[in-house]
Design a protein around this motif. Structure first.
Motif, PDB file in Angstrom:
ATOM      1  N   ARG A   1       0.808  -1.226   0.000  1.00  0.00           N
ATOM      2  CA  ARG A   1       0.000   0.000   0.000  1.00  0.00           C
ATOM      3  C   ARG A   1       0.839   1.272   0.000  1.00  0.00           C
ATOM      4  O   ARG A   1       0.333   2.349  -0.303  1.00  0.00           O
ATOM      5  N   VAL A   2       2.103   1.188   0.388  1.00  0.00           N
ATOM      6  CA  VAL A   2       2.925   2.383   0.540  1.00  0.00           C
ATOM      7  C   VAL A   2       3.086   3.084  -0.805  1.00  0.00           C
ATOM      8  O   VAL A   2       3.489   2.476  -1.798  1.00  0.00           O
ATOM      9  N   ALA A   3       2.758   4.373  -0.810  1.00  0.00           N
ATOM     10  CA  ALA A   3       2.811   5.144  -2.053  1.00  0.00           C
ATOM     11  C   ALA A   3       4.045   6.027  -2.143  1.00  0.00           C
ATOM     12  O   ALA A   3       4.350   6.531  -3.228  1.00  0.00           O
ATOM     13  N   VAL A   4       4.763   6.245  -1.032  1.00  0.00           N
ATOM     14  CA  VAL A   4       5.939   7.115  -1.067  1.00  0.00           C
ATOM     15  C   VAL A   4       7.121   6.355  -1.672  1.00  0.00           C
ATOM     16  O   VAL A   4       7.116   5.119  -1.712  1.00  0.00           O
ATOM     17  N   PRO A   5       8.144   7.059  -2.169  1.00  0.00           N
ATOM     18  CA  PRO A   5       9.341   6.360  -2.657  1.00  0.00           C
ATOM     19  C   PRO A   5       9.917   5.457  -1.567  1.00  0.00           C
ATOM     20  O   PRO A   5      10.137   5.893  -0.437  1.00  0.00           O
TER      21      PRO A   5
END
Length: 388
Positions: free
Chosen positions: A325-329
């Motif tokens: 789910r992580v959307a950050v770099p």
């Protein structure tokens, strides 16, 4: 008759003395009544024969306690000022707080002198500290316009594990989040990973409301991932160093050995399991590591944590869906000879997560490959973070 009753009352007001190792009291035996004039702080070692408090019969008026003479052959204790009776007003300027309130205030960085106590005689309680902690504004953070890096250590470690990495970050602003029952982190029960992340979020939420480049190692990597999953607005990038939580396998004996060691000689073999080159763990390094683990209560708390988080030598939590789910770099750094957590767990990550594998490197890339890890952190930190 009245005279006899007064004598009886004087006889009943007796000092309670510390039990010796056979369980005997230095006083006159068991009795009932009200406890006053407690002279020993919680946790203090009391020599056999020294009075710790006075017992009053029901209804007996309080009086200044007599000086307690040590029992014969007992080691004299340094004189201590008896506490005032609860019914008497506290002396001007004297700070009153429960031991738990003092501990919570220390963990939260609060000055007890600035708090108003709500209990009898202005005594500061847990509720007073927690209310003040809720009101406490996040500290100011001077970053020089640069997005700070937040480092989270692994299990049985503390912020000192990054001591060799920080000087390589070229003065970039760095903060640390220390896990419960580690280093300067709060002392609290951790019955499972949810409780661990809840405690970490409390600490994280008290930091300035700004984005962070967050990097976590091992168990700290799992916590960093959980923070990125639940506080995405405040995460500029995520770096996971040999993170826990991406597979069930883990080297249980190493965790048990790290927590149960009581001297450098028994700790050193387990420290060597963490690195590819055992010569990195010198006798001096092992002694320094053991010095940070001299607190028996700390070790007991970490043993309880290990039992809850890694029962039967298995990781009892799975963060693969959180990573998806992580959307950050995000990227993962791992040593190919890690004997604690297998690097192949990283293959469960989605394709947009970068993977850096280091040959001849164990469970501590931030120590064994400090130059390369610092380069990657700075590479990410130099990229401007979009506003909002």
């Amino acid at each position: 008759m009245a005279r006899r009753r007064r004598v009886a009352r004087r006889e009943e007001r007796r000092p309670l003395r510390h039990r010796d190792r056979q369980g005997h009291h230095g006083g006159r035996g068991p009795a009932t009544g009200r406890l006053h004039h407690i002279r020993a702080a919680e946790g203090r070692d009391i020599p056999v024969g020294e009075a710790v408090a006075w017992l009053y019969a029901e209804g007996e008026p309080l009086a200044p306690p007599p000086d307690a003479a040590p029992a014969p052959d007992a080691t004299p204790a340094p004189p201590s000022e008896p506490a005032a009776a609860p019914s008497a007003p506290p002396p001007t300027g004297k700070l009153r707080a429960t031991p738990l309130a003092r501990s919570l205030a220390r963990d939260a960085g609060l000055d007890l002198a600035t708090l108003a106590g709500s209990a009898l005689n202005g005594r500061i309680t847990r509720a007073d500290v927690e209310a003040a902690r809720t009101r406490k504004a996040p500290p100011a953070l001077r970053t020089g316009g640069r997005t700070p890096i937040l480092l989270i250590h692994g299990f049985a470690a503390d912020r000192s594990t990054f001591a060799g990495l920080e000087p390589l970050l070229e003065g970039h602003p760095v903060l640390h989040l220390e896990l419960p029952n580690h280093g300067r982190g709060p002392r609290r029960p951790v019955p499972g990973f949810c409780a661990l992340t809840a405690a970490a979020r409390e600490t994280f939420d008290a930091l300035p409301d700004a984005p962070f480049h967050i990097a976590g190692h091992s168990l700290g990597g799992a916590v960093a991932l959980a923070l990125a999953d639940t506080r995405p607005r405040r995460i500029a990038s995520l770096t996971l160093i040999a993170p826990a939580g991406l597979g069930p396998e883990i080297d249980g004996p190493t965790f048990a050995g790290l927590t149960r060691a009581t001297e450098a000689a028994s700790l050193a073999p387990w420290l060597k399991r963490l690195v590819h080159d055992p010569s990195l763990v010198t006798d001096a390094y092992a002694r320094a590591a053991m010095a940070t683990r001299s607190d028996e209560d700390l070790r007991a708390a970490q043993i309880a944590m290990a039992t809850a988080l890694f029962p039967d030598g298995t990781q009892a939590f799975d963060l693969t869906t959180a990573l998806a789910r992580v959307a950050v770099p995000a990227r993962i750094l791992w040593g190919r000879t890690d004997a604690v957590i297998a690097w192949r767990h990283a293959l469960r990550a989605p394709g947009r997560v970068g993977l850096h594998l280091y040959p001849e490197t164990g469970h501590l890339p931030h120590i064994e490959r400090a130059d390369e890890v610092a380069m990657l952190l700075l590479e990410r930190a130099r990229i401007p973070v979009p506003a909002g």
